[in-house]
Write a protein that holds these residues in place. Structure first.
Motif, PDB file in Angstrom:
ATOM      1  N   UNK A  18      62.297 -22.161   8.220  1.00 41.97           N
ATOM      2  CA  UNK A  18      61.724 -21.273   9.216  1.00 41.97           C
ATOM      3  C   UNK A  18      61.387 -19.912   8.619  1.00 41.97           C
ATOM      4  N   UNK A  19      60.163 -19.434   8.907  1.00 43.89           N
ATOM      5  CA  UNK A  19      59.756 -18.077   8.549  1.00 43.89           C
ATOM      6  C   UNK A  19      59.283 -17.378   9.819  1.00 43.89           C
TER       7      UNK A  19
ATOM      8  N   UNK B  36      62.269  -6.056  16.447  1.00 50.84           N
ATOM      9  CA  UNK B  36      63.371  -6.999  16.326  1.00 50.84           C
ATOM     10  C   UNK B  36      63.464  -7.886  17.572  1.00 50.84           C
ATOM     11  N   UNK B  37      63.490  -9.218  17.340  1.00 51.12           N
ATOM     12  CA  UNK B  37      63.622 -10.198  18.415  1.00 51.12           C
ATOM     13  C   UNK B  37      64.737 -11.184  18.086  1.00 51.12           C
ATOM     14  N   UNK B  38      65.045 -12.031  19.017  1.00 50.14           N
ATOM     15  CA  UNK B  38      66.073 -13.055  18.830  1.00 50.14           C
ATOM     16  C   UNK B  38      65.425 -14.433  18.774  1.00 50.14           C
ATOM     17  N   UNK B  39      65.937 -15.284  17.883  1.00 50.54           N
ATOM     18  CA  UNK B  39      65.436 -16.652  17.759  1.00 50.54           C
ATOM     19  C   UNK B  39      66.596 -17.614  17.969  1.00 50.54           C
ATOM     20  N   UNK B  40      66.403 -18.527  18.883  1.00 53.85           N
ATOM     21  CA  UNK B  40      67.389 -19.574  19.148  1.00 53.85           C
ATOM     22  C   UNK B  40      66.838 -20.921  18.709  1.00 53.85           C
TER      23      UNK B  40
ATOM     24  N   UNK C 162      74.970 -16.686  15.428  1.00 50.83           N
ATOM     25  CA  UNK C 162      75.637 -15.507  15.962  1.00 50.83           C
ATOM     26  C   UNK C 162      76.154 -15.725  17.375  1.00 50.83           C
ATOM     27  N   UNK C 163      75.633 -16.688  18.090  1.00 45.59           N
ATOM     28  CA  UNK C 163      76.195 -17.116  19.368  1.00 45.59           C
ATOM     29  C   UNK C 163      75.648 -18.504  19.669  1.00 45.59           C
ATOM     30  N   UNK C 164      76.362 -19.242  20.512  1.00 45.79           N
ATOM     31  CA  UNK C 164      75.926 -20.595  20.816  1.00 45.79           C
ATOM     32  C   UNK C 164      76.517 -21.042  22.142  1.00 45.79           C
ATOM     33  N   UNK C 165      75.943 -22.098  22.664  1.00 44.39           N
ATOM     34  CA  UNK C 165      76.471 -22.710  23.876  1.00 44.39           C
ATOM     35  C   UNK C 165      76.033 -24.163  23.914  1.00 44.39           C
ATOM     36  N   UNK C 166      76.729 -24.934  24.693  1.00 45.37           N
ATOM     37  CA  UNK C 166      76.352 -26.316  24.960  1.00 45.37           C
ATOM     38  C   UNK C 166      76.499 -26.540  26.449  1.00 45.37           C
ATOM     39  N   UNK C 167      75.604 -27.329  27.012  1.00 48.03           N
ATOM     40  CA  UNK C 167      75.674 -27.587  28.440  1.00 48.03           C
ATOM     41  C   UNK C 167      75.014 -28.894  28.790  1.00 48.03           C
TER      42      UNK C 167
ATOM     43  N   UNK D 122      70.642 -15.986  12.792  1.00 47.46           N
ATOM     44  CA  UNK D 122      70.883 -14.625  12.309  1.00 47.46           C
ATOM     45  C   UNK D 122      69.629 -14.082  11.633  1.00 47.46           C
ATOM     46  N   UNK D 123      68.565 -13.965  12.386  1.00 48.65           N
ATOM     47  CA  UNK D 123      67.349 -13.335  11.886  1.00 48.65           C
ATOM     48  C   UNK D 123      66.658 -12.667  13.054  1.00 48.65           C
ATOM     49  N   UNK D 124      65.936 -11.590  12.755  1.00 46.66           N
ATOM     50  CA  UNK D 124      65.300 -10.813  13.809  1.00 46.66           C
ATOM     51  C   UNK D 124      63.799 -10.656  13.613  1.00 46.66           C
ATOM     52  N   UNK D 125      63.277 -11.208  12.515  1.00 46.80           N
ATOM     53  CA  UNK D 125      61.846 -11.138  12.254  1.00 46.80           C
ATOM     54  C   UNK D 125      61.403  -9.912  11.499  1.00 46.80           C
ATOM     55  N   UNK D 126      62.337  -8.990  11.217  1.00 46.29           N
ATOM     56  CA  UNK D 126      61.994  -7.787  10.456  1.00 46.29           C
ATOM     57  C   UNK D 126      62.901  -7.647   9.252  1.00 46.29           C
ATOM     58  N   UNK D 127      64.181  -7.343   9.462  1.00 45.10           N
ATOM     59  CA  UNK D 127      65.099  -7.217   8.334  1.00 45.10           C
ATOM     60  C   UNK D 127      65.461  -8.575   7.762  1.00 45.10           C
TER      61      UNK D 127
END
Length: 718
Positions: A149-150, A156-160, A201-206, A243-248
């Motif tokens: 993944x790139x 800064x955003x979040x990717x799940x 960095x965080x997770x869930x199952x449902x 653990x990526x935000x699209x910038x750093x």
């Protein structure tokens, strides 16, 4: 294909957009709601649409995992064999945590095949201020799929990662839990593990549609309010934040590993991540380059890229536990992927049909892979039924799935064996048992060559295409017996009698389409001048006169050497079918299966389904294979240029990555909203279509059909 979608099916197939992730165990007890998810077993999930833009696997048997791509995401993954889906989808979700939350399947996306020699794909999705590119391969050394993944964004955003396991082909009794930094799912037989190189960095199952990760994110503007650690048994869905935000941080590697146990699946994923994407991709490409280097170059008349893609698609379609078991398609079209009334067990296309297997084997044989064709024959001999016939279809392990008798499928191994020159005693013993079955077959007051189902698997009766296959098969069987020093005269006697009788059973002189005789699709009673009626099925109301239903199946009589290409009834029948069931499109002239066919989308573009009061009519669309069959006929008429044109017409129906469909749009509704001659939401890739393309390409190159059984032609065309 048998009796056995577009935008609205995508929604139906993704009740909770089903998700994937691997939670870090330490997070499970420190977030609100840690522990077991409530609300099981969850909604009954469905499978993604069948119009795939990617299908791949490593060349070697040490990687028993296959992936498909559809709608900008990773769709079904198959493990441990090609009859068994192990997941419904894996995709990315992007959010800023307050104003938007977007799945890659919901935004603008594209799928590319950079190198047609290697089924390694690249997908690009563009959303609200972000771009995400994913590359896919399987690890040639183990059962895992690698997703490189790139991600780039201006803020800064979040990717799940969202993963919907469907272990064992169903996913109704999966359990999910964290183990060693991976998100694991298990059933009673197998397990999957989702792992990121950088962890989560965080997770869930449902449970699907109840409290799965996508349901939570979409309801809470991109935020998780609960972080459950375990769920199941039921339809579980997994979600985790990368653990990526699209910038750093812009790059991540995710592995989806499989195994018989949770530990084995985690080890597969972790080892693949440790090895890295580039090393796996290099080995993956090397395996395919080595295979293709062993085959002759594409004929000049063919589209080189499509020829290569076709060979690779067929090679990918072989199961690794059961050599020679090539499936029809790694897809579940329309209702076969969502309607339990139609498909109590999801499947059918990812099964082995003797008819399709014959097509695949002869396509690969034409392309130079004789070993693959031999494995296909060996597989057929292994799965022959005790009474001598071949089942309608089987799992890759050889277990019969649907069980109607189709006589052309029992003849197919005889034709393939003759093309391969296989007349050893073990082979001819089994083929003779098949011949005995054909000669003795009787049901419902009829006897062979009347068949319980013809090649479209929907009707019984006297079918020109079935009779052609049976006559040619028996002649080939007799010739193999002769080469083995044995007597095959009784098979020849039956073949001769049926060759003489086929017109009397299937050619009408009183039909509505021409004052001159023409072939019907089939007759129920062997009396083609009678107005016998039957229901076509596939959402057709009432009954039709058998004389008013035509198809081009009679061309099998010519293509298999039973009738001459210049036969006047064949010539008139071509005029009839061109007028009744062909459509000229920007991709050339293409044909429907038969008059009134309803095996295809609804008028609004929705999926085929049956036995529903809200669906009044469905429309079977155009099948590119028929252009290939017509091209082979035209070669026998001596018109090489026309046959080459048919090859181009087939190529024009390919999707953007070169995969060929089962069906292409015609000019029935929803035309003109859809472009005629382009792929529908039918099974893509269809192995038969790719096989027909290869066979016609090599036939045009050589000036005659490469599967033509000369021994049959010598007997009947002297």
């Amino acid at each position: 294909m048998t009796t056995s979608r577009r935008d609205f099916l995508r929604a139906a197939a993704l009740v909770g957009a089903t998700a994937a992730v691997a939670p870090v165990p330490a997070l499970a007890d420190t977030r609100p709601g840690g522990g077991a998810a409530p609300g099981g077993p969850g909604a009954d999930q469905t499978f993604t649409p069948a119009d795939k833009l990617g299908f791949g696997t490593a060349r070697g048997a040490t990687s028993p995992v296959w992936f498909t791509l559809e709608g900008g995401r990773l769709s079904e993954v198959y493990h441990p064999d090609l009859s068994t889906p192990a997941s419904r989808e894996t995709q990315w979700v992007v959010t800023d945590g307050h104003s938007f939350v977007e799945r890659v399947s919901d935004v603008r996306h594209s799928t590319e095949l950079p190198d047609p020699q290697v089924p390694a794909y690249r997908q690009t999705a563009t959303g609200t201020g972000w771009t995400l590119t994913t590359r896919y391969v399987t690890d040639p050394a183990r059962a895992s799929v690698l997703l490189d993944l790139e991600f780039h964004t201006s803020r800064a955003l979040q990717v799940f990662v969202l993963h919907d396991p469907a272990l064992g082909g169903e996913g109704t009794a999966d359990r999910a839990f964290p183990q060693d930094g991976a998100l694991v799912a298990t059933d009673s037989v197998t397990a999957s593990a989702l792992l990121a190189a950088g962890g989560f960095s965080e997770s869930t199952v449902g449970y699907a549609g109840v409290n799965d990760g996508w349901t939570e994110l979409s309801a809470n503007h991109g935020r998780l309010t609960a972080h459950y650690a375990t769920a199941g048994p039921g339809n579980v869905v997994q979600l985790a934040r990368l653990r990526l935000d699209g910038r750093s941080s812009t790059r991540e590697l995710v592995a989806l590993g499989f195994g018989a146990t949770a530990g084995e699946a985690v080890r597969a994923a972790r080892t693949s991540v440790t090895r890295g994407f580039d090393a796996a991709a290099k080995a993956y490409a090397a395996g395919w380059h080595e295979y293709l280097a062993s085959l002759p170059a594409a004929p000049k008349v063919a589209d080189r890229r499509l020829h290569t893609t076709s060979v690779v698609a067929l090679a990918c379609s072989e199961d690794k536990r059961n050599p020679g078991a090539f499936i029809a398609s790694p897809t579940m079209p329309w209702a076969f992927g969502f309607d339990r009334a139609v498909a109590p067990q999801y499947g059918s296309y990812h099964l082995v049909w003797p008819r399709d297997l014959y097509q695949i084997a002869t396509g690969l044989l034409a392309a130079g892979d004789r070993a693959a064709a031999g494995r296909a024959l060996d597989y057929l001999l292994r799965i022959q039924q005790p009474d001598g016939h071949w089942a309608q279809n089987t799992t890759v392990a050889g277990e019969p799935y649907w069980t109607s008798v189709q006589l052309d499928e029992t003849a197919a191994p005889m034709l393939l064996a003759w093309l391969l020159g296989r007349h050893d005693s073990a082979t001819v013993d089994k083929l003779a048992r098949g011949g005995d079955f054909i000669l003795s077959f009787a049901k419902d007051g009829h006897s062979a060559p009347w068949t319980e189902q013809e090649r479209w698997e929907e009707q019984n009766g006297y079918s020109p295409s079935t009779i052609a296959s049976v006559v040619a098969g028996l002649v080939c069987l007799a010739d193999l017996l002769r080469q083995a020093g044995r007597d095959g005269s009784r098979y020849l006697a039956a073949a001769d009698a049926w060759q003489r009788a086929v017109d009397g059973w299937t050619v009408t002189h009183t039909g509505p389409y021409s004052p001159r005789p023409y072939y019907t699709r089939l007759t129920k009673d062997g009396n083609p001048d009678a107005g016998t009626t039957y229901n076509l099925g596939n959402n057709n109301a009432g009954e039709v006169d058998q004389r008013a239903v035509v198809d081009a199946g009679f061309l099998e009589l010519v293509r298999l050497g039973v009738k001459p290409a210049a036969d006047p009834v064949v010539a008139n029948s071509l005029v009839v079918v061109d007028a009744q069931i062909s459509t000229v499109t920007p991709s050339g002239r293409h044909w429907h299966r038969y008059s009134g066919d309803g095996y295809g989308e609804q008028a609004n573009g929705g999926p085929w389904d049956v036995n529903r009061s809200d669906i009044e009519r469905t429309y079977g669309r155009l099948w590119p294979i028929f252009a290939g069959e017509r091209g082979e006929y035209e070669l026998l008429r001596g018109d090489r240029d026309a046959a080459a044109g048919r090859l181009s017409d087939m190529a024009a129906t390919a999707g953007p990555t070169g995969l060929l469909p089962e069906q292409a749009w015609d000019k029935n509704p929803p035309y003109p909203r859809v472009r005629a001659g382009t792929p529908t939401a039918s099974a893509t890739p269809l192995a038969w279509t790719h096989a027909q393309y290869l066979r016609l390409a090599w036939s045009v190159q050589k000036g005659r059909p490469v599967e033509y059984p000369d021994v049959v032609a010598r007997r009947y065309l002297r």
